[in-house]
Design an enzyme around this catalytic site. Sequence first.
Site, short mmCIF file in Angstrom:
data_model
loop_
_atom_site.label_atom_id
_atom_site.label_comp_id
_atom_site.label_asym_id
_atom_site.label_seq_id
_atom_site.Cartn_x
_atom_site.Cartn_y
_atom_site.Cartn_z
N ASP A 29 61.25 62.90 75.77
CA ASP A 29 61.41 64.29 75.37
C ASP A 29 62.81 64.78 75.74
O ASP A 29 63.38 64.35 76.74
CB ASP A 29 60.36 65.16 76.07
CG ASP A 29 60.19 66.51 75.42
OD1 ASP A 29 60.76 66.75 74.34
OD2 ASP A 29 59.50 67.37 76.03
N GLY A 65 66.95 66.82 71.57
CA GLY A 65 67.62 67.97 70.97
C GLY A 65 68.22 68.90 71.99
O GLY A 65 69.36 69.38 71.82
N HIS A 117 69.37 62.41 69.24
CA HIS A 117 68.47 61.32 68.85
C HIS A 117 69.18 59.97 68.92
O HIS A 117 68.59 58.97 69.34
CB HIS A 117 67.93 61.57 67.44
CG HIS A 117 67.05 62.78 67.34
ND1 HIS A 117 65.98 62.99 68.20
CD2 HIS A 117 67.06 63.83 66.48
CE1 HIS A 117 65.37 64.13 67.87
NE2 HIS A 117 66.01 64.65 66.84
N TRP A 166 56.31 66.03 61.95
CA TRP A 166 56.63 66.21 60.54
C TRP A 166 56.92 67.68 60.21
O TRP A 166 57.46 67.99 59.15
CB TRP A 166 55.49 65.71 59.65
CG TRP A 166 55.23 64.24 59.79
CD1 TRP A 166 54.17 63.66 60.41
CD2 TRP A 166 56.04 63.16 59.29
NE1 TRP A 166 54.26 62.29 60.35
CE2 TRP A 166 55.40 61.96 59.65
CE3 TRP A 166 57.24 63.11 58.57
CZ2 TRP A 166 55.92 60.70 59.33
CZ3 TRP A 166 57.77 61.87 58.24
CH2 TRP A 166 57.11 60.68 58.62
N LEU A 207 57.76 40.82 77.33
CA LEU A 207 57.39 42.23 77.25
C LEU A 207 56.84 42.58 75.87
O LEU A 207 57.40 42.17 74.85
CB LEU A 207 58.62 43.09 77.53
CG LEU A 207 58.49 44.60 77.28
CD1 LEU A 207 57.74 45.27 78.41
CD2 LEU A 207 59.87 45.24 77.10
N SER A 236 50.85 66.07 75.54
CA SER A 236 51.24 66.18 74.13
C SER A 236 50.50 65.21 73.20
O SER A 236 51.11 64.54 72.37
CB SER A 236 52.76 65.98 73.99
OG SER A 236 53.45 67.02 74.65
#
Length: 257
Positions: free
Chosen positions: A31, A34, A48, A80, A142, A207
């Site tokens: 998170d 932005g 990003h 979206w 991994l 979330s």
Amino acid sequence: MISTAHDPRTYAASLGLAPELLPRHVAIIMDGNGRWAQRQGKERADGHAQGAHSVDLITEECCRLGIGQLTLYCLSSENWKRPKPEIDFLMALLKQYLLAEREKIQRQNIRFAVIGRRAGLPDEVLAEIDENVRLTRHNTGLTLCLAINYGSRGEIVDAVQSLAQRVRAGELAPEEIDERAISGALYTGGMPDPDLLVRTAGEMRVSNYLLWQISYAELWVTPKFWPEFDPPLLHSALRDYARRERRFGGLNTDATT
């Protein structure tokens, strides 16, 4: 790049991390891309892009440490709702990442996986996802799992519908639906549940991420934004995790009350 002679246990010990106390599966809610960009006076797209660099750093560090699985929340089913130019950029960035990291993923013996609904993702992105999954399906290092177009409630709905269809087809009796059956019907069927859930940007919520799977996970939150998340910060999370006592609803054997 990680040397083939690299020993994860030795490397972990050199950082003061007891190898036997490391989590098998780390899940991260990435998170703050932005907000990081805005504080830097940059465009959200720059955040990003920097976040993708953090993905590369943390994936490689988990390989060095011998972590079994890293699951990253890349795009939620709610994302979206963001402006179309940002979504278009994210899809282009995802395709670029899948192509650019393919050779490195192979070299590092990483098994690539994706969870989430395919509907709505561009065909060219789906093609690159499927190719990375195909090429790495026999790798034994991994497991790098990306949650793309993912929402945990939707995942549970899909799992329940899948089980209901099996009942209707006579393949499964209702009384046979237990926790194992539900876990197996989730997108993560066959994967271990996360031991440690990391969230960046200081937000104190999960979330809609892996709600079933994180039932007993340890939570670790940092105020740092995802583009600032680096290997030393990951080490801090792992040290904190190692100090915790996981009782899974039981009692400390030394407890008297």
